[in-house]
Design a protein around this motif. Structure first.
Motif, PDB file in Angstrom:
ATOM      1  N   ILE A 193       0.879  -1.144   0.141  1.00 32.25           N
ATOM      2  CA  ILE A 193      -0.152   0.114  -0.099  1.00 32.25           C
ATOM      3  C   ILE A 193       0.966   1.164   0.030  1.00 32.25           C
ATOM      4  O   ILE A 193       1.692   1.519   0.857  1.00 32.25           O
ATOM      5  CB  ILE A 193      -1.032   0.119   1.110  1.00 32.25           C
ATOM      6  N   VAL A 195       1.276   5.343  -0.314  1.00 34.92           N
ATOM      7  CA  VAL A 195       0.415   6.460  -0.148  1.00 34.92           C
ATOM      8  C   VAL A 195       1.128   7.547  -1.029  1.00 34.92           C
ATOM      9  O   VAL A 195       2.048   8.090  -1.295  1.00 34.92           O
ATOM     10  CB  VAL A 195       0.666   7.196   1.489  1.00 34.92           C
ATOM     11  N   ALA A 221      -3.238   4.724  -1.459  1.00 35.99           N
ATOM     12  CA  ALA A 221      -4.015   5.323  -0.533  1.00 35.99           C
ATOM     13  C   ALA A 221      -3.669   6.985  -0.565  1.00 35.99           C
ATOM     14  O   ALA A 221      -2.562   7.339  -1.127  1.00 35.99           O
ATOM     15  CB  ALA A 221      -3.722   5.007   1.016  1.00 35.99           C
ATOM     16  N   ASN A 222      -4.690   7.691  -0.053  1.00 38.30           N
ATOM     17  CA  ASN A 222      -4.411   9.025  -0.320  1.00 38.30           C
ATOM     18  C   ASN A 222      -3.722   9.736   0.946  1.00 38.30           C
ATOM     19  O   ASN A 222      -3.258  10.866   0.872  1.00 38.30           O
ATOM     20  CB  ASN A 222      -5.880   9.910  -0.420  1.00 38.30           C
ATOM     21  N   GLU A 226      -5.527   6.722   5.902  1.00 38.76           N
ATOM     22  CA  GLU A 226      -6.460   5.734   4.880  1.00 38.76           C
ATOM     23  C   GLU A 226      -5.646   4.378   4.576  1.00 38.76           C
ATOM     24  O   GLU A 226      -6.105   3.276   5.050  1.00 38.76           O
ATOM     25  CB  GLU A 226      -6.506   6.639   3.474  1.00 38.76           C
ATOM     26  N   GLY A 227      -4.250   4.460   4.659  1.00 37.58           N
ATOM     27  CA  GLY A 227      -3.407   3.508   4.343  1.00 37.58           C
ATOM     28  C   GLY A 227      -3.534   2.590   5.467  1.00 37.58           C
ATOM     29  O   GLY A 227      -3.680   1.318   5.301  1.00 37.58           O
ATOM     30  N   MET A 230      -6.556   0.439   5.540  1.00 41.66           N
ATOM     31  CA  MET A 230      -6.479  -0.636   4.680  1.00 41.66           C
ATOM     32  C   MET A 230      -5.627  -1.892   5.336  1.00 41.66           C
ATOM     33  O   MET A 230      -6.005  -2.824   5.092  1.00 41.66           O
ATOM     34  CB  MET A 230      -6.101  -0.038   3.461  1.00 41.66           C
TER      35      MET A 230
END
Length: 295
Positions: A193, A195, A221-222, A226-227, A230
């Motif tokens: 993931i 960013v 991810a933004n 958010e990451g 996840m």
């Protein structure tokens, strides 16, 4: 005391070189040396102990160099504030930092700088390596805290700050959650993931595939928050970096050392900005960063 002479002296001590101080000021080495001697004569004290081509600051010189930087920054701050007030312009310092760094030092430097300069707005911008690099080139960012992926340029100020150790943040439901360390190859069964924004994805994927040899898939991810959501749902693992080599941490999300053939995978971090755009405020912020990372 002449402010230019004080700046030349502070540069000589900070850089440890008359030659580099002269290059920074676009003067000859002899001119810088004459200015330092003139400052010593004006004050009536010896500031440097000269030993052939080498020198060391005397106790008085060390004091002047340390407090002189604060005085110079305050003068520059006052001058800029007066000019901006006359023109109706707000003052800002934009600091960029790598979005996967999880330490406290950048925030600490921002807070310390804001206390010293209440009239200057400090804006922070998180980004990928390339976003920060291009932000500097475009003039949107004044100073970037970034890792090294290119050869250091002599046209830029490159202040070494730390070595950042890489970790994999994984869910406690991950098959590697209780490993003492993990490689990119062992993580290949789950997506990495990253960013970053859409325009930065190809560069980040290329870095992880070609340099760090991660053979798996990628999710995006933004933001770091958010990451982590996840990661918590076990959709993949997220790389983070820290100055300190830590043991495994957390329960819902576990942070595991990411290793390669040389041991704990790591990057070197610097404060970067173009030499031709330097000013005392940028210099002061870089100095605060150095103090934060030295603690």
């Amino acid at each position: 005391m002449d402010s230019k002479q004080l700046q030349y002296f502070c540069d000589v001590v900070r850089l440890g070189s008359f030659t580099q101080a002269a290059e920074k000021a676009f003067l000859s080495q002899s001119a810088i040396s004459q200015q330092v001697k003139a400052l010593e004569a004006q004050l009536g004290v010896q500031l440097l102990t000269r030993k052939g081509r080498h020198f060391e600051p005397t106790p008085a010189g060390s004091l002047l160099a340390r407090k002189g930087q604060t005085v110079l920054a305050a003068l520059a701050d006052l001058e800029a504030e007066v000019i901006d007030a006359a023109n109706g312009k707000p003052r800002t310092l934009v600091v960029g930092y790598l979005n996967r760094y999880v330490g406290w030092e950048v925030a600490g430097a921002v807070a310390a700088f804001a206390r010293r300069h209440p009239g200057c707005e400090v804006i922070t911008e998180a980004g990928t390596h390339d976003q920060l690099y291009h932000g500097i080139l475009e003039g949107r960012i004044h100073l970037a805290f970034n890792d090294v992926r290119r050869a250091l340029s002599p046209e830029w100020e490159n202040r070494y700050l730390m070595t950042g150790y890489r970790y994999a943040e994984v869910s406690e439901a991950s098959t590697v959650a209780w490993s003492s360390e993990v490689t990119c190859q062992q993580l290949a069964g789950a997506p990495c993931i990253l960013v970053c924004q859409p325009d930065q994805r190809p560069a980040e994927i290329a870095w992880w595939r070609d340099v760090l040899n991660f053979p798996g898939e990628f999710l995006f991810a933004n933001s770091a928050d958010e990451g982590r959501m996840m990661v918590a749902s076990n959709r993949g693992w997220m790389p983070v970096e820290s100055q300190h080599e830590e043991a495994r941490t957390g329960s819902v999300i576990r942070r595991i050392p990411l290793v390669d053939d040389e041991g704990h995978s790591a990057s070197k971090y610097y404060a970067f900005w173009p030499k031709d755009r330097t000013n005392p405020l940028i210099e002061e912020f870089a100095g605060i960063l150095e103090e934060m990372f030295a603690e």
